[in-house]
Motif scaffolding. Sequence first.
Motif, PDB file in Angstrom:
ATOM      1  N   ASP A 140       0.714  -1.181   0.023  1.00 11.43           N
ATOM      2  CA  ASP A 140      -0.135   0.002   0.006  1.00 11.43           C
ATOM      3  C   ASP A 140       0.788   1.330  -0.057  1.00 11.43           C
ATOM      4  N   LYS A 141       2.083   1.256  -0.076  1.00  2.00           N
ATOM      5  CA  LYS A 141       3.088   2.307  -0.137  1.00  2.00           C
ATOM      6  C   LYS A 141       3.522   2.480  -1.490  1.00  2.00           C
ATOM      7  N   VAL A 142       3.327   3.887  -1.933  1.00  2.00           N
ATOM      8  CA  VAL A 142       3.716   4.637  -3.089  1.00  2.00           C
ATOM      9  C   VAL A 142       5.409   4.304  -3.241  1.00  2.00           C
ATOM     10  N   LYS A 143       6.115   3.863  -4.316  1.00  2.00           N
ATOM     11  CA  LYS A 143       7.218   3.786  -4.393  1.00  2.00           C
ATOM     12  C   LYS A 143       7.940   5.153  -4.663  1.00  2.00           C
ATOM     13  N   ASP A 144       8.981   5.241  -3.814  1.00  2.00           N
ATOM     14  CA  ASP A 144       9.868   6.386  -3.866  1.00  2.00           C
ATOM     15  C   ASP A 144      11.256   6.041  -4.105  1.00  2.00           C
ATOM     16  N   GLU A 145      12.323   6.934  -3.885  1.00  2.00           N
ATOM     17  CA  GLU A 145      13.613   6.884  -3.945  1.00  2.00           C
ATOM     18  C   GLU A 145      14.310   5.813  -3.248  1.00  2.00           C
TER      19      GLU A 145
END
Length: 321
Positions: A140-145
């Motif tokens: 459920d977590k947006v993928k970031d750097e």
Amino acid sequence: MAEEKGRVCVTGAGGYVGSWLVKLLLSKGYEVHGTVRDPGDEKNAHLRKLDKASENLKLFKADLLDYSSLLAAIEGCIGVFHVASPVPSGAVPNPEVELIEPAITGTLNVLKACSEIRVKRVVVVSSVTAVLLNPSWPRDKVKDEACWSDKEYCRATKNWYHLSKTAAESEALEYGKKNMLDVVTVCPCFVFGPMLQSTTNTSSLFLIKILRDGVDVLENRLRHFVDVRDTAEALLLAYEKPEAEGRYICTSHNMRMKDLAEKLRSMYPNHNYPKNFTDAKEEQVLSSEKLQKLGWNYRSLEQTLIDSVQSYQDAGLISKD
């Protein structure tokens, strides 16, 4: 003007992203050293036609695995954009030797040359393929750097290109830390937009196939898109902004393939679009918030598609109806 901006080197200057970056740099008053496999090849002729190219662009014959050729191209430069990357055509019988090692060795050769010349900053073009394949990232977590593709998972699933980009980017950032070299990486997604070069690149070919070849079945997967001109702007921002650091995801739109085909159909109804779409697994969305905080803006998807199609029509790659 050129003296104020200084001289920079772009590896892979004749490619899709490299060509637009060279065009942008010249327009901003930079002197550019561009590396290509063969400066005399007709496929690099478009670079010499760019505004200010005659006085501010110099092409160098270079190979990523030939350190001395890279050193000659980077000599006298204060910044470097490492855009070139080995992309295999067709099957890769020995990915370790043909893809992964050249990607890592080529990147390290560029960085070592940068250390020797003492450039101020290196911007390395990676890919979202170095972000996406991480099975342990929360669903459920947006993928970031902070998200990196898992190398062992890439190996197990035979995603060799993902592995090559992940390994090369992580090595680049590690090299920068160990050797006090300012390294920033940018991870573009699927790049669309008009072509400057005469040869058709892989991502453009993908869109051309949807428009021209009447693909019968397409996987309805979520794709992330960015305009090639916005990608060039992102690379310049990563170079020019003093506060830029680490890695930056470069994506502006995401859409399932069925929705993309429908959007294209509404704009260009006379093409032969895919008829059937297979279900695809749920995929996570990427965030380019970090890049936007640096001051990055992007075009609408409609504008990118219109300019892409116009470019393909002008090149005679698709019909003009």
